[in-house]
Motif scaffolding. Structure first.
Motif, PDB file in Angstrom:
ATOM      1  N   PHE A  82      98.740  45.974  14.895  1.00 15.77           N
ATOM      2  CA  PHE A  82      99.035  46.514  16.355  1.00 15.77           C
ATOM      3  C   PHE A  82      99.864  45.415  17.070  1.00 15.77           C
ATOM      4  O   PHE A  82     100.983  45.699  17.457  1.00 15.77           O
ATOM      5  CB  PHE A  82      97.711  46.549  16.975  1.00 15.77           C
ATOM      6  N   ILE A  86     103.811  45.458  18.181  1.00 16.94           N
ATOM      7  CA  ILE A  86     104.361  45.326  19.651  1.00 16.94           C
ATOM      8  C   ILE A  86     105.280  44.362  19.632  1.00 16.94           C
ATOM      9  O   ILE A  86     106.478  44.397  20.189  1.00 16.94           O
ATOM     10  CB  ILE A  86     103.103  44.766  20.483  1.00 16.94           C
ATOM     11  N   ILE A  89     108.685  46.095  18.417  1.00 16.09           N
ATOM     12  CA  ILE A  89     109.022  46.854  19.296  1.00 16.09           C
ATOM     13  C   ILE A  89     109.884  46.319  20.404  1.00 16.09           C
ATOM     14  O   ILE A  89     111.041  46.643  20.952  1.00 16.09           O
ATOM     15  CB  ILE A  89     107.889  48.069  19.697  1.00 16.09           C
ATOM     16  N   ARG A  92     113.103  44.855  19.234  1.00 11.73           N
ATOM     17  CA  ARG A  92     114.315  45.774  19.158  1.00 11.73           C
ATOM     18  C   ARG A  92     114.710  46.226  20.219  1.00 11.73           C
ATOM     19  O   ARG A  92     115.969  46.639  20.546  1.00 11.73           O
ATOM     20  CB  ARG A  92     113.339  47.059  18.539  1.00 11.73           C
ATOM     21  N   ALA A  93     113.998  46.503  21.442  1.00 10.89           N
ATOM     22  CA  ALA A  93     114.233  46.904  22.684  1.00 10.89           C
ATOM     23  C   ALA A  93     115.175  45.718  23.604  1.00 10.89           C
ATOM     24  O   ALA A  93     116.152  46.048  24.091  1.00 10.89           O
ATOM     25  CB  ALA A  93     113.325  47.345  23.446  1.00 10.89           C
TER      26      ALA A  93
ATOM     27  N   LEU B  23      98.111  53.140  22.261  1.00  8.14           N
ATOM     28  CA  LEU B  23      98.480  52.077  22.980  1.00  8.14           C
ATOM     29  C   LEU B  23     100.008  51.843  22.453  1.00  8.14           C
ATOM     30  O   LEU B  23     101.069  51.679  23.220  1.00  8.14           O
ATOM     31  CB  LEU B  23      97.682  50.705  22.950  1.00  8.14           C
ATOM     32  N   LEU B  24     100.003  51.721  21.207  1.00  4.71           N
ATOM     33  CA  LEU B  24     101.209  51.689  20.512  1.00  4.71           C
ATOM     34  C   LEU B  24     102.391  52.682  20.655  1.00  4.71           C
ATOM     35  O   LEU B  24     103.419  52.479  20.985  1.00  4.71           O
ATOM     36  CB  LEU B  24     101.179  51.502  18.875  1.00  4.71           C
ATOM     37  N   THR B  27     103.779  51.975  24.147  1.00  3.76           N
ATOM     38  CA  THR B  27     104.898  50.979  24.229  1.00  3.76           C
ATOM     39  C   THR B  27     106.121  51.615  23.577  1.00  3.76           C
ATOM     40  O   THR B  27     107.263  51.350  24.031  1.00  3.76           O
ATOM     41  CB  THR B  27     104.249  49.821  23.319  1.00  3.76           C
ATOM     42  N   HIS B  28     105.885  52.403  22.441  1.00  6.72           N
ATOM     43  CA  HIS B  28     106.918  52.936  21.975  1.00  6.72           C
ATOM     44  C   HIS B  28     107.939  53.745  22.928  1.00  6.72           C
ATOM     45  O   HIS B  28     109.044  53.577  22.942  1.00  6.72           O
ATOM     46  CB  HIS B  28     106.519  53.639  20.570  1.00  6.72           C
ATOM     47  N   THR B  31     109.785  52.111  25.349  1.00 13.61           N
ATOM     48  CA  THR B  31     111.193  51.462  25.171  1.00 13.61           C
ATOM     49  C   THR B  31     112.187  52.269  24.242  1.00 13.61           C
ATOM     50  O   THR B  31     113.358  51.791  23.779  1.00 13.61           O
ATOM     51  CB  THR B  31     110.646  50.044  24.019  1.00 13.61           C
ATOM     52  N   GLN B  34     115.701  52.350  25.500  1.00 15.81           N
ATOM     53  CA  GLN B  34     116.354  50.996  25.505  1.00 15.81           C
ATOM     54  C   GLN B  34     116.737  50.835  23.985  1.00 15.81           C
ATOM     55  O   GLN B  34     118.187  50.453  23.616  1.00 15.81           O
ATOM     56  CB  GLN B  34     115.325  50.200  25.857  1.00 15.81           C
ATOM     57  N   VAL B  35     116.296  51.191  23.161  1.00 17.28           N
ATOM     58  CA  VAL B  35     116.268  50.983  21.700  1.00 17.28           C
ATOM     59  C   VAL B  35     117.519  51.809  21.056  1.00 17.28           C
ATOM     60  O   VAL B  35     118.383  51.482  20.599  1.00 17.28           O
ATOM     61  CB  VAL B  35     115.144  51.413  20.683  1.00 17.28           C
ATOM     62  N   ASN B  38     120.676  50.374  22.471  1.00 21.59           N
ATOM     63  CA  ASN B  38     121.123  49.264  21.827  1.00 21.59           C
ATOM     64  C   ASN B  38     121.939  49.805  20.433  1.00 21.59           C
ATOM     65  O   ASN B  38     122.846  49.139  20.302  1.00 21.59           O
ATOM     66  CB  ASN B  38     119.730  48.526  21.497  1.00 21.59           C
TER      67      ASN B  38
END
Lengths: 209, 199
Positions: A82, A86, A89, A92-93, B23-24, B27-28, B31, B34-35, B38
């Motif tokens: 996990f 994080i 990610i 990457r961003a 939670l992942l 977050t994914h 973002t 933005q990814v 990029n």
């Protein structure tokens, strides 16, 4: 493993020096070979490891009493994965350039034995804050060694430090320093030097199996 | 409650997995844009470089890219721009280098008589040797370089400056230099076929 030390100061000394994950426990070697040819990459990678070891240790220590024994390792791996994802990610961003340079190695932090080792050996049987500290210092022990290797490799391989040219124009870069085998020699030298100093100081040296 | 019992283990595993994966995903999601931006910027920067267009920052990349038209020819995606009374094309290519695939963008004029510029997107060549394909010294040779009979010739010695089609090879990296020659000559060939009708 001598995990009887419960004082933060002792933990720091153990993880950074007398039981350093890289040169005393010989853990996390693959990434030490792969990502140490440029200081900036090494810096980001090892910061990621510090974050992951710290946070996974903290999380494991908080929920350790709830985890059934049968699925203990699986849950630890899940927690580690996990935090690694994080980190991946976020890189990457917000740091796409470095994320590309590190390639698959960020994901491979999951397999870094140091993290699983600390979760199992320390966080399972210690309070959360102390575990967090143990994780951070273990990560820093790893960081210290990797940064020293990267310092030598970038200096001799590119004549630069953190991307800034520091050696004069006429310097002929050592190609071997750019390739993974050079890290192998450097780890050997660091292990030798570290153990030699410890013997001289009369520290109880951890004997490998 | 017995923490070692099967029902507890199953329920616990389920809750833990669910919580972390949830939670992942958050977050994914947070973002994702933005990814994508990029990735898009990276492609656009490479295409601009291959057409020898200078840019300062990301805002300018997006603005300059508006002038570029994306066209399909023979199933190839080409980036087209009209500049100084001529039409220039950029083409993303991929081909095998010494250790892995070399990805890049090459810019050419309409009748494939010269290259506009070369940009390397990524490669796995030996750092310090073949890896120097990505250095300005090598790429600069492709700025407005006239081709010789529609081809480039990567040579290890002799004059290259001012000689049509001749590119100075990377010292110590003959394999990578030859790979670039092969990849680009093949791309010129395909571009010529694809653009034949338009000259």
């Amino acid at each position: 493993m001598s995990d009887s030390a419960k004082q933060p100061g002792q933990i720091l000394k153990q993880n950074m020096w007398t039981a350093n994950p890289i040169f005393m426990q010989i853990l996390g070697i693959c990434s030490a070979l792969a990502v140490t040819n440029l200081l900036s990459n090494t810096m980001i990678m090892t910061l990621g490891v510090v974050f992951v070891t710290g946070m996974s240790n903290l999380t494991v220590a908080i929920i350790k009493n709830l985890i059934p024994r049968k699925v203990r390792m699986v849950v630890q791996t899940l927690i580690i994965a996990f935090y690694v994802i994080i980190v991946d990610i976020v890189l990457r961003a917000y740091l796409p350039e470095i994320s590309r340079n590190l390639g698959p190695y960020v994901g491979l932090i999951i397999t870094n034995c140091i993290i699983m080792g600390r979760a199992e050996a320390f966080a399972q049987s210690n309070p959360p804050l102390l575990s967090l500290w143990d994780g951070i210092t273990s990560g820093m022990g790893y960081m210290g060694v990797l940064l020293s290797i990267a310092l030598v490799r970038e200096l001799l391989g590119f004549g630069a430090l953190f991307g800034f040219q520091v050696l004069p124009e006429g310097f002929e870069p050592w190609i071997i320093m750019v390739m993974p085998p050079s890290a192998f020699f450097l780890i050997g030298v660091i292990t030798w030097g570290g153990k030699y100093l410890m013997h001289r100081q009369g520290e109880p040296v951890l004997e490998g199996e | 409650m017995n923490k070692q019992s099967l029902p507890y283990t199953v329920v616990f595993s389920f809750i833990v997995c669910f919580a972390f994966v949830f939670l992942l995903s958050l977050t994914h999601q947070a973002t994702r844009e933005q990814v994508q931006l990029n990735q898009q910027l990276r492609l656009q920067r490479s295409v601009l470089s291959a057409l020898a267009i200078d840019y300062q920052d990301d805002q300018e990349v997006l603005r300059l890219f508006d002038d570029i038209e994306t066209v399909e020819r023979d199933g190839m995606t080409l980036y087209r721009i009209d500049r100084d009374d001529e039409v220039l094309y950029a083409r993303i290519f991929a081909g095998s280098g010494v250790w892995g695939t070399i990805n890049g963008v090459v810019g050419v004029d309409q009748d494939i008589s010269r290259t506009v510029a070369l940009e390397i997107i990524d490669h796995n060549e030996t750092p310090g040797l073949g890896g120097r394909v990505d250095e300005p010294e090598f790429k600069r040779q492709f700025l407005d370089k006239p081709l010789d009979d529609g081809k480039i010739d990567v040579v290890r010695e002799g004059d290259t400056e001012g000689v049509d089609g001749r590119i100075d090879a990377i010292t110590g990296a003959t394999g990578t230099s030859k790979a670039i020659e092969t990849i680009l000559n093949r791309e010129f060939e395909r571009l010529r076929d694809a653009l034949r009708g338009e000259v």
